[in-house]
Design an enzyme around this catalytic site. Structure first.
Site, PDB file in Angstrom:
ATOM      1  N   ARG A  95      30.606  42.698  32.011  1.00 42.83           N
ATOM      2  CA  ARG A  95      30.803  41.338  32.519  1.00 42.83           C
ATOM      3  C   ARG A  95      29.617  40.957  33.403  1.00 42.83           C
ATOM      4  NH1 ARG A  95      35.966  38.992  35.968  1.00 42.83           N
ATOM      5  NH2 ARG A  95      35.443  40.705  37.394  1.00 42.83           N
ATOM      6  N   ASP A 152      38.756  42.186  45.236  1.00 44.64           N
ATOM      7  CA  ASP A 152      37.405  41.797  44.870  1.00 44.64           C
ATOM      8  C   ASP A 152      37.139  40.373  45.358  1.00 44.64           C
ATOM      9  OD1 ASP A 152      38.638  40.101  43.051  1.00 44.64           O
ATOM     10  OD2 ASP A 152      38.022  41.215  41.285  1.00 44.64           O
TER      11      ASP A 152
END
Length: 481
Positions: free
Chosen positions: A119, A395
């Site tokens: 990603r 995150d």
């Protein structure tokens, strides 16, 4: 990006997202995505995490079907960390990767490995360490291009390919841009046509209205859509949060059964299965801790959530910790959960995707948003983008939703259930108390040599500004170590 700016302006001026009239035929006609490679036909459990050396080894060895190596939300994009992440992936693909921990423990790859996805960062970010002329290049091109250049031919030579997870899309036009980039890459590197495959995260409310169009734009390459819950809530606040009708309640009151979340979840599963793609569920962020009596309760919640996803037609889901791989794998392999929606029987309307619950907000929830944001920002500024806080793997998306909620509550003078109005002054008073708790916990000297002071200043700007700051990472990037 110009198209994004125009859409954002229209939303600020009172427009609401809707299904597009000019793409109605794409939604109503019969078509399917292209054939999916053999190594991507099992997507029961996908483990995600940053690209540090130990994590890469453990994730590939975890028993998950897929490992999404992340240069985005769980990665703090320091120059050293970003380059080292690329080295780690190259070494993993070459099967030469090894790591020795501080305790002398050695980490090496096993025989059976998870399939690798990468990603890259989102379209909005830049990589300031590489210039084209006098301007920094787009970060997504840096992450994607470097990975492809070093590894694509090796992967294709093994009969597989480079697999990319695309984040933060807001429209099918952005999906078309990615498709053009994939086409160009294959020609430039002399790769077979459509050998680059991708999956797309649906983590903006704008993309939710264009899922069929996104699948169609990438139809020769796309394998799955994934629902990113925290980023999705953040995007709703970012795009619609100036409107009082869309004031959201505190985070604990936003489970996946919340109408606007459940509607998007069902629509995603239906859209995928109508077109022959996989539907991948959200993140199980719990960190199992041996000997902690609360761990079993947390695992029970994970199982219940994954059973809900399976019942909605999902083929698999994400986990943040290797300990959850067998837990989630069992849900998606047992066949004990009957899918209610795989046949596409539920109609999801515009109003369903915009149905927000009553905004109940407690003082404890505001404090929790402040505390987790400060702790995460301090770590991110120091180069660590994936942080265990209160037994959850957090995150960047966590900070984004936390600060977006506080900004919205201040902006609309929302009231706490205890009575007081949420103001800048109340927020700053709470933040001072929370920083005091952190200082008592780690010691005054450690606090003043840490990144907490910068984290405090950033959080204040993010939550008290008149206008909404688009992304935390844009504001914080220049403060990185």
């Amino acid at each position: 990006m110009h198209k994004r700016i125009l859409v954002h302006e229209s939303l600020r001026n009172g427009a609401l997202p809707d299904f597009l009239d000019d793409t109605r035929e794409i939604r109503s006609s019969d078509w399917m995505v292209g054939p999916i490679p053999a190594d991507l036909r099992l997507r029961r459990v996908e483990i995600t995490g940053p690209v540090d050396r130990k994590m890469v080894i453990n994730a590939l060895n975890s028993g998950a079907d897929v490992y999404m190596a992340d240069f985005e939300d769980s990665h703090s994009p320091t120059w050293k960390g970003t380059l080292q992440g690329q080295v780690n992936l190259r070494d993993a693909i070459d099967r030469t990767i090894a790591h020795t921990g501080p305790d002398g423990r050695e980490y090496r790859l096993g025989e059976k490995l998870a399939t690798l996805f990468v990603r890259p960062r989102g379209l909005h970010l830049t990589e300031k360490h590489l210039l084209r002329g006098s301007k920094p290049i787009p970060a997504f091109l840096f992450d994607y291009g470097l990975f492809l250049y070093h590894n694509a031919k090796k992967l294709v030579g093994r009969g597989i390919g480079p697999y990319i997870y695309i984040p933060k899309l807001e429209s099918y036009q952005e999906a078309l841009l990615w498709n053009d980039i994939f086409d160009y890459s294959e020609k430039a590197l002399k790769l077979p046509e459509a050998s680059i495959k991708c999956s797309v995260l649906i983590e903006t409310i704008l993309a939710a209205f264009q899922m069929n169009e996104i699948l169609h734009s990438l139809r020769r390459r796309i394998t799955a859509l994934n629902f990113g819950r925290w980023d999705y809530i953040f995007s709703l606040i970012k795009f619609l949060g100036g409107d009082q009708r869309f004031i959201v309640p505190e985070r604990p009151l936003l489970p996946m059964t919340t109408p606007f979340l459940k509607s998007c979840s069902i629509l995603l599963a239906q859209s995928c299965h109508k077109r022959g793609a996989y539907a991948i569920g959200g993140m199980a962020a719990q960190v199992p801790i041996r000997g902690d009596p609360r761990s079993q309760e947390a695992i029970d919640k994970v199982v219940a959530d994954k059973k809900r996803e399976a019942s909605e037609g999902y083929d698999g889901a994400w986990v943040a910790h290797p300990g959850l791989v067998p837990v989630v794998m069992k849900v998606f392999t047992s066949g004990s959960v009957e899918s209610e929606n795989r046949g596409g029987i539920v109609e999801v309307r515009r109003e369903d995707l915009l149905k927000v619950p009553e905004p109940k907000i407690s003082e404890q929830a505001v404090r929790a948003n402040i505390a987790v944001s400060l702790r995460y920002l301090e770590s991110w500024l120091g180069g660590l983008g994936c942080v265990a806080i209160n037994n959850l793997m957090e995150d960047t998306a966590t900070v984004e939703i936390c600060r977006a909620q506080v900004w919205q509550w201040i902006h609309h003078s929302a009231k706490l259930i205890e009575g007081p109005t949420i103001t800048r002054e109340l927020f700053r008073s709470m933040m001072k108390e929370e920083t005091g708790r952190i200082m008592n916990e780690i010691g005054s000297r450690s606090y003043h040599t840490s990144n907490y002071k910068i984290a405090e200043e950033l959080l204040d700007k993010l939550t008290t500004s008149e206008t909404f700051a688009e992304f935390m990472t844009l504001m914080a990037y220049d403060h990185l170590a």
